[in-house]
Design a protein around this motif. Structure first.
Motif, PDB file in Angstrom:
ATOM      1  N   TYR A 189      83.969 -54.415  81.290  1.00 19.51           N
ATOM      2  CA  TYR A 189      84.801 -53.781  82.311  1.00 19.51           C
ATOM      3  C   TYR A 189      85.907 -52.925  81.685  1.00 19.51           C
ATOM      4  N   LEU A 190      86.571 -53.429  80.647  1.00 14.47           N
ATOM      5  CA  LEU A 190      87.651 -52.679  80.008  1.00 14.47           C
ATOM      6  C   LEU A 190      87.159 -51.352  79.442  1.00 14.47           C
ATOM      7  N   VAL A 191      86.000 -51.378  78.801  1.00 12.93           N
ATOM      8  CA  VAL A 191      85.455 -50.147  78.238  1.00 12.93           C
ATOM      9  C   VAL A 191      85.103 -49.166  79.355  1.00 12.93           C
ATOM     10  N   GLY A 192      84.457 -49.650  80.403  1.00 15.63           N
ATOM     11  CA  GLY A 192      84.090 -48.784  81.512  1.00 15.63           C
ATOM     12  C   GLY A 192      85.297 -48.187  82.209  1.00 15.63           C
ATOM     13  N   MET A 193      86.335 -49.003  82.467  1.00 12.74           N
ATOM     14  CA  MET A 193      87.519 -48.503  83.154  1.00 12.74           C
ATOM     15  C   MET A 193      88.252 -47.459  82.312  1.00 12.74           C
ATOM     16  N   SER A 194      88.403 -47.713  81.012  1.00 11.88           N
ATOM     17  CA  SER A 194      89.077 -46.746  80.148  1.00 11.88           C
ATOM     18  C   SER A 194      88.325 -45.419  80.113  1.00 11.88           C
ATOM     19  N   THR A 195      87.008 -45.497  80.141  1.00  8.57           N
ATOM     20  CA  THR A 195      86.207 -44.268  80.152  1.00  8.57           C
ATOM     21  C   THR A 195      86.433 -43.484  81.436  1.00  8.57           C
ATOM     22  N   LEU A 196      86.493 -44.182  82.568  1.00  7.41           N
ATOM     23  CA  LEU A 196      86.733 -43.496  83.844  1.00  7.41           C
ATOM     24  C   LEU A 196      88.106 -42.841  83.864  1.00  7.41           C
ATOM     25  N   PHE A 197      89.123 -43.511  83.316  1.00  2.00           N
ATOM     26  CA  PHE A 197      90.445 -42.901  83.237  1.00  2.00           C
ATOM     27  C   PHE A 197      90.432 -41.696  82.302  1.00  2.00           C
ATOM     28  N   ALA A 198      89.703 -41.797  81.198  1.00  2.00           N
ATOM     29  CA  ALA A 198      89.674 -40.709  80.229  1.00  2.00           C
ATOM     30  C   ALA A 198      89.106 -39.430  80.834  1.00  2.00           C
ATOM     31  N   VAL A 199      88.105 -39.570  81.706  1.00  2.00           N
ATOM     32  CA  VAL A 199      87.504 -38.380  82.323  1.00  2.00           C
ATOM     33  C   VAL A 199      88.158 -38.049  83.667  1.00  2.00           C
ATOM     34  N   GLY A 200      89.189 -38.803  84.049  1.00  2.24           N
ATOM     35  CA  GLY A 200      89.921 -38.513  85.279  1.00  2.24           C
ATOM     36  C   GLY A 200      89.154 -38.818  86.546  1.00  2.24           C
ATOM     37  N   ARG A 201      88.250 -39.787  86.503  1.00  6.38           N
ATOM     38  CA  ARG A 201      87.430 -40.144  87.665  1.00  6.38           C
ATOM     39  C   ARG A 201      87.774 -41.569  88.106  1.00  6.38           C
ATOM     40  N   THR A 202      88.799 -41.695  88.936  1.00 13.17           N
ATOM     41  CA  THR A 202      89.258 -43.032  89.334  1.00 13.17           C
ATOM     42  C   THR A 202      88.996 -43.356  90.808  1.00 13.17           C
ATOM     43  N   LYS A 203      88.452 -42.428  91.568  1.00  7.74           N
ATOM     44  CA  LYS A 203      88.284 -42.679  92.997  1.00  7.74           C
ATOM     45  C   LYS A 203      87.349 -43.850  93.281  1.00  7.74           C
ATOM     46  N   ALA A 204      86.346 -44.030  92.440  1.00 10.89           N
ATOM     47  CA  ALA A 204      85.401 -45.123  92.674  1.00 10.89           C
ATOM     48  C   ALA A 204      86.064 -46.486  92.556  1.00 10.89           C
ATOM     49  N   LEU A 205      87.217 -46.548  91.882  1.00  9.99           N
ATOM     50  CA  LEU A 205      87.915 -47.825  91.717  1.00  9.99           C
ATOM     51  C   LEU A 205      88.429 -48.370  93.042  1.00  9.99           C
TER      52      LEU A 205
END
Length: 464
Positions: free
Chosen positions: A340-356
């Motif tokens: 989960y930590l790796v996946g969440m950091s990747t989503l933040f890195a690409v600026g895609r947080t809406k799915a959260l």
């Protein structure tokens, strides 16, 4: 210290050691104090302390939303990143402390029983100051100031719990005194964090602060949901079995909090490596390299955690068979949480947080359904097994979301192997007697296997 004064940044290996120390302080803060506090306070008062600390963690996440990660991401903006990060830091401080103090005063004023409401009111107040510390740590992490980060971790965890212990020894054996003393140390830690980071006024960088809230606010439902996943089982046990049972459960729950703390501490290095590559073409290879490292650490934590469960619980609470069985199972959360930590950091890195906004709440709904009946059973290990399953699901969801945004960004095979390995180790350990002798033997074997595994991987890496 200014950004320019930081000098040559320490190596990733050295930073990892620093953050491991910080994680150890954060993860063992309650564990060091708990054997004393649990014997000084009555079961009811200790249960109130445990629930209040859980609520403090939930409140801190609610107040900060996604702003700490937004601070880290803004810091690496090529156009005035450090100034933007300081302004977001300032906004987080104003928001967190203001709302927490208002909530504490309002709750105490409205509570019919002031004698029992004081402890929770103090916990609400401490929430705001903890959010200040977490926000400061986000800036320190981006500046590669790991030692300062560790100092704040020690103050906000071990220091605060030691303050609570001193309070009940000196002034009375109640949850209110423990939490009031806890809050005093938290305030002192927050003041130190402000001296170390020197935030700026948010209106000096209005555009950056607005962008941070747009990035962070969609994370708020996720943030609440992830804390419910981390701590919600405590509330279910409290609801179905009462304060005395929840005190037993909280004692064993430390064997899940330990892996969470260690992984979160090391994630300060992993997230920084991912964010540094977010603005270039090296995101996928960086994340894949980080992912393999994370999976290895998660497997080691799961193995060592279950191996240490019997001896650890005997020290913490004595020979309590059901609590020990729970402690054997809970370290299995490490693999799912790591993914989960790796996946969440990747989503933040690409600026895609809406799915959260929907992904983690959906997992919470599934978790609540799965945990409802096990939470009513005195055989705590069943609820622990559900918790391991839920975190594996959480990791799978976030891996899928990250892979949708960047193909092949996360290596899944190491995480699958780590999960199978840890599950087998836990199943074997559950079949063993809960005696001190067997506990010592499993501890030695577990540490030996983990050490041999890390040595073999390190030697292979050096040879390649």
């Amino acid at each position: 210290m200014t950004d320019a004064a930081v000098g040559t940044r320490p190596s990733n290996a050295r930073q990892s050691l620093y953050y491991l120390l910080g994680a150890a302080l954060q993860g063992t803060g309650a564990l060091v104090v708990q054997p004393f506090s649990i014997r000084i306070l009555s079961p009811t008062e200790w249960g109130r302390v445990g629930v209040s600390i859980v609520l403090l963690q939930i409140g801190q996440v609610v107040l900060s939303a996604g702003l700490p990660l937004a601070i880290s991401r803004a810091y690496f903006d090529p156009s005035g990143g450090p100034a933007k990060a300081r302004a977001i830091h300032g906004a987080n401080i104003i928001l967190g402390t203001g709302l927490a103090i208002l909530a504490a005063v309002g709750y105490f004023a409205a509570a019919p029983d002031k004698s029992s409401a004081g402890g929770f009111a103090w916990a609400l107040a401490a929430t705001g100051f903890l959010s200040v510390v977490v926000s400061s740590q986000a800036l320190l992490r981006s500046q590669h100031r790991a030692l300062s980060f560790v100092l704040l971790s020690g103050g906000a965890s071990l220091g605060a719990h030691l303050g609570g212990l001193v309070g009940i020894l000196a002034f009375g054996h109640t949850a209110t005194i423990y939490l009031a003393s806890f809050t005093v140390v938290m305030v002192a830690t927050a003041v130190i964090s402000l001296i170390l980071t020197r935030p700026s006024l948010p209106w000096r960088q209005r555009a950056a602060v607005s962008a941070a809230f747009r990035l962070g606010l969609p994370v708020l439902p996720h943030s609440i949901a992830i804390i419910l996943l981390l701590q919600g089982d405590t509330f279910l046990v409290q609801h179905f079995q009462g304060a005395t049972s929840v005190g037993r459960y909280v004692a064993a729950a430390a064997f899940a909090l330990g892996p969470f703390a260690v992984l979160s501490g090391l994630n300060n290095v992993w997230t920084t490596r991912i964010f540094e590559a977010a603005h270039g073409a090296k995101l996928v290879p960086n994340v894949r390299a980080v992912g393999r490292e994370v999976a290895l650490v998660a497997a080691g934590l799961g193995l060592c955690g279950t191996a240490a469960a019997t001896v650890g619980m005997v020290v913490l609470k004595g020979l309590d068979h059901e609590a020990i069985q729970l402690a054997k199972v809970l370290p299995g959360v490490s693999v799912g949480y790591a993914l989960y930590l790796v996946g969440m950091s990747t989503l933040f890195a690409v600026g895609r947080t809406k799915a959260l906004t929907w992904a983690t709440p959906l997992v919470v709904v599934v978790a609540a359904g799965l945990a409802w009946f096990p939470a009513q059973s005195p055989q705590y290990w069943q609820l622990g097994a559900i918790r391991v399953l839920v975190f594996a699901l959480l990791g799978a969801v976030y891996a899928a979301l990250a892979l949708r945004e960047a193909h092949h960004v996360i290596p899944l095979r190491p995480f699958i192997g780590a999960l199978v390995f840890v599950a087998v180790a836990i199943a074997a350990n559950l079949l063993l007697p809960t005696t001190v002798l067997v506990g010592v033997i499993t501890l030695v074997i577990g540490l030996g296997l983990a050490g041999a595994g890390f040595w073999a991987v390190r030697r292979r890496g050096l040879a390649s």
